[in-house]
Design a protein around this motif. Structure first.
Motif, PDB file in Angstrom:
ATOM      1  N   GLY A 170      -1.547   3.483  -2.795  1.00  0.00           N
ATOM      2  CA  GLY A 170      -1.827   2.989  -4.142  1.00  0.00           C
ATOM      3  C   GLY A 170      -0.654   2.312  -4.790  1.00  0.00           C
ATOM      4  O   GLY A 170      -0.780   1.726  -5.876  1.00  0.00           O
ATOM      5  N   SER A 171       0.523   2.422  -4.133  1.00  0.00           N
ATOM      6  CA  SER A 171       1.707   1.766  -4.696  1.00  0.00           C
ATOM      7  C   SER A 171       1.567   0.245  -4.586  1.00  0.00           C
ATOM      8  O   SER A 171       1.093  -0.271  -3.561  1.00  0.00           O
ATOM      9  N   MET A 172       1.995  -0.492  -5.636  1.00  0.00           N
ATOM     10  CA  MET A 172       1.932  -1.952  -5.612  1.00  0.00           C
ATOM     11  C   MET A 172       3.107  -2.495  -4.821  1.00  0.00           C
ATOM     12  O   MET A 172       4.247  -2.057  -4.987  1.00  0.00           O
ATOM     13  N   THR A 211      -2.722  -9.223  -6.378  1.00  0.00           N
ATOM     14  CA  THR A 211      -1.838  -8.049  -6.257  1.00  0.00           C
ATOM     15  C   THR A 211      -2.070  -7.375  -4.912  1.00  0.00           C
ATOM     16  O   THR A 211      -3.202  -7.026  -4.553  1.00  0.00           O
ATOM     17  N   THR A 251      -1.536  -4.141  -2.593  1.00  0.00           N
ATOM     18  CA  THR A 251      -1.374  -2.691  -2.802  1.00  0.00           C
ATOM     19  C   THR A 251      -1.344  -1.986  -1.448  1.00  0.00           C
ATOM     20  O   THR A 251      -2.051  -2.379  -0.506  1.00  0.00           O
TER      21      THR A 251
END
Length: 786
Positions: A251-253, A293, A295
């Motif tokens: 879940g980290s970008m 983005t 992820t």
């Protein structure tokens, strides 16, 4: 020439052994995909071992060995299973397998490294069989279209080298190289398209490697010519870079990509997605179609993949696509603890092993990199061991000082490996080292000297005591046997010792009167080689039992004369007795048990002296028969009796008729003979006296004898009879000088002569230690309390 050549070969082998011992690493290189049993190299020869040394040195590979085996007969290293460089090392430029070779007698370890060389066994392969491209007819010549990268598992010249495109009038293919060295294909439009003349094209794209012979893979290019959307999206950067810690949660970008399109309306609406990439990359990341983005979807592992290359596409509403590359670097985190493996343990170790003896080999590795993968090793626990570093992440556990099995039969330590990460991670492996016994301790008795007390008259074979010695060694070295090793003179036949238990037994019945004490030496010996021993002294004291009754020495059966004028306390006689026992068993006491006039006489309890209890009267019978008993103090007490015949008379002449009646009424021929001898002695006394007086004049210079001094005192009456000359001398063990005073017929205690001195002396002999006898003191006559 042959001898010189063999000498050079020996020198070359010796130099090679020295180099191997110095480096402790042997390297080989083989191509991949060799068949099982293929020769890798002469390992034994390269380690300096001759075929004759192999049985004793026991060349073998470490437990973690893979792919290889060693021949116990030739010492050659062989391939034991299929070697696929791509499966073993992946995309790494170099591939090698490292392991340890162990030899015994003495124990040593050598590090072997086998480099696996690539062969061209893999053809280039596109990730998809066909590429669908839609290109607007207004696309300007020179426009480039990203086609992706073909995969080739080989490395070096055998890897992907270039691309070729089927001959056509519109397109050409160019090879580009990314920063990580991979080659990808770009389709270049050389001439403007005309949808009206040609709506689609199908071309074959070929990927080639540089092997001999080369291998290739193909993919189909399906190109659809669309209507004019003459402005494709444009990314802000051709290449993006990002870094991500390997412990970043899902879940980290990662980062955000951005593209723009000069068109308007639907042709300017941009959506983002990934291009063609390996499936494991697509599982790790996801890109938002609207925002661009990127992820993280799955956890990262630096030890598995250190970097990812992402192909991101931006597609407008008219179908034009722009590409950019995103380089994601994975940052190492100290998430792997060191791995500790005990490759070899020499246990048990003899306790006399010298300091520096190698007892274990340890292999340590950490999958992290940098300081996170730098490992130090130490021992945890109290033990005379130390650890020293070897090469290639190996350590040796050696003895740091002398071992002592009696203090510590085993040593338990932990091998602790700790990396330099922050925070540092560590792991440990338990090492148990047993210490084998050496016969370095002699048996030690619980007591240096033992004392045992045994009552006499014991049964033969009766236990006396048990000695015990302890040996701190183990097994046969600590198994103790017992032996007699000597003792006091004559003591050996008295006892024996049981070899296993140390029990001492009496060999015979002891007699206190013959042997009061003795000593023996007992040796304790262990079963070691050479054996060790020690000695203890056992002193045995024989305790007296009351097994001897008192024996009356004096008086013998006979008669005595007491004057009627005797006062109270007059000494009538003294009963003399001895007891061969000792202590309380020999303490004697006397008492009268029979007397016609109980109040007339008394006997001393401890002296044995018979005296008048009161003055003699005329009413007392002339003849008195007294019976005295002598008792010892044993348990139970033993006794003897003495009979005394007393005649009450004023003179010896008056007593003679009573004595004659006594002799006539005697039942025993011995008593009759006794009184006949007494009468003869009395009648001869006057004759002997006259002879003595005649001789006295001649022997004045020698001095008068004691008996004449008695006579010179004129203590005999004129009419009275005289006693024999030797009556004035003492008897054993007592002596009395008894003389008759003027006016009295008989002296005090007028008794017959004592028994021969030799008899009394024999009875007074006491027992001493074994082998010796000596006369006892006068206390043995029954007067311990006087």
């Amino acid at each position: 020439g042959g001898a010189g050549g063999s000498g050079r070969e020996r020198r070359r082998a010796l130099l090679w052994c020295v180099l191997v011992a110095a480096w402790e690493r042997v390297r080989y290189a083989i191509p991949e995909e060799l068949g099982r049993g293929s020769l890798v190299g002469p390992l034994a020869r390269d380690l300096g071992l001759s075929p004759a040394d192999l049985p004793a040195r026991q060349l073998r590979l470490s437990a973690e060995k893979q792919y290889f085996g060693v021949s116990g007969e030739t010492g050659n290293l062989y391939v034991s299973e299929r070697l696929d460089r791509e499966e073993m090392c992946g995309e790494a430029a170099s591939c090698s397998v490292s392991f340890e070779a162990l030899v015994q007698n003495p124990l040593n370890v050598f590090h072997v490294e086998v480099a696996i060389q690539d062969i061209n066994d893999n053809a280039p392969r596109f990730l998809q069989d066909s590429f669908q491209l839609e290109i607007n007819e207004f696309t300007s010549p020179g426009t480039r279209f990203y086609l992706g990268t073909a995969e080739d598992a080989d490395v070096g010249s055998n890897s992907l080298q270039g691309y070729e495109l089927e001959a056509n009038g519109y397109f050409a293919v160019e090879v580009k190289e990314s920063q990580d060295g991979s080659k990808f294909a770009e389709l270049v439009l050389r001439r403007a398209l005309d949808r009206e003349s040609e709506q689609s094209l199908r071309l074959v794209l070929t990927a080639l490697d540089g092997g001999e012979p080369p291998r290739s893979g193909t993919a189909q290019l399906c190109i659809n010519v669309t209507d004019a959307n003459d402005n494709p999206p444009v990314f802000a950067q051709d290449r993006y870079r990002a870094s991500l810690r390997e412990d970043a949660p899902p879940g980290s970008m990662v980062l955000n990509v951005s593209a723009s399109d000069a068109d308007a309306g639907t042709n300017a609406r941009i959506t983002y997605g990934f291009g063609k990439m390996p499936a494991k990359v697509l599982r790790k990341f996801v890109v938002d179609a609207e925002s661009g983005t990127i992820t993280l979807q799955e956890a990262l592992d630096f030890e598995d993949t250190r970097a990812f290359s992402l192909a991101v596409e931006a597609r407008d509403g008219g179908g034009l696509v722009a590409h950019c590359e995103v380089e994601v670097e994975v940052l190492d985190v100290n998430d792997n603890a060191p791995e500790v493996t005990l490759t070899s343990v020499s246990s048990p170790v003899p306790e006399d092993a010298p300091a520096g003896t190698v007892v274990a080999l340890v292999k340590v590795r950490d999958r992290d990199s940098g300081e996170n993968g730098q490992v130090s090793c130490e021992l945890s626990g109290e033990a005379p061991l130390s650890i020293v570093a070897s090469s290639g992440g190996s350590y040796k556990v050696v003895t740091a000082s002398a071992l002592d099995r009696e203090q510590a039969p085993e040593h338990r330590v932990a091998v602790v490996a700790r990396d330099r990460g922050s925070p540092a991670l560590s792991s440990r492996a338990a090492l148990v080292l047993e210490v084998s016994d050496v016969n370095d301790n002699a048996p030690v008795f619980e007591e240096a000297a033992y004392s045992a007390y045994v009552a006499e008259n014991n049964a033969a074979g009766a236990p006396v005591l048990r000695v015990r010695a302890r040996d701190a060694d183990a097994g046969a070295n600590g198994r103790v046997s017992y032996w007699l090793a000597g003792g006091s003179a004559g003591a050996a036949p008295y006892v024996s010792v049981e070899a296993r238990s140390g029990a001492v037994y009496a060999q015979r019945s002891f007699d206190y009167e013959q042997c009061r004490e003795f000593a023996v030496a007992v040796r304790a010996q262990d079963g070691g080689a050479p054996a060790r021993s020690s000695t203890a002294t056992v002193r045995v004291f024989v305790l007296d039992r009351n097994d001897n009754a008192p024996r009356v020495l004096w008086p013998a059966a006979g008669a005595g004369v007491v004057p009627r004028s005797a006062e109270a306390g007059y000494l009538v006689a003294k009963v003399v007795a001895v007891d061969a026992d000792a202590g309380r068993n020999a303490w004697l006491s006397y008492e009268l048990v029979q007397a016609p006039e109980p109040a007339l006489f008394r006997v001393g309890l401890h002296s044995g002296e018979v005296r008048t209890a009161r003055a003699v009267s005329e009413r007392d019978a002339a003849k008195q028969r007294l019976v005295a008993v002598v008792k010892d103090h044993g348990q139970p007490a033993l006794s003897a009796t003495a009979t005394l015949h007393v005649v009450l008379a004023e003179s010896l002449q008056e007593a003679l008729p009573e004595l004659s009646e006594r002799a006539a009424g005697a039942d025993s021929p011995a008593e009759l003979q006794f009184y006949l001898v007494l009468a003869l002695a009395l009648l001869s006394a006057l004759f002997l006296l006259s002879v003595a007086l005649a001789v006295l004049a001649r022997v004045r210079r020698a001095g008068p004898p004691a008996v004449l001094r008695c006579l010179g005192a004129q203590r005999f009456s004129v009419a009275g009879a005289a006693f024999p000359a030797d009556f004035c001398e003492g008897t054993l063990p007592y002596s009395y000088n008894l003389c008759v005073a003027p006016g009295r017929a008989v002296a005090e205690g007028a008794w017959l002569p004592p028994p021969p001195p030799s008899l009394a002396a024999e009875e007074l002999l006491g027992a001493e230690p074994c082998g010796k006898r000596s006369p006892t003191s006068s206390a043995g006559a029954g007067e311990p309390f006087s």
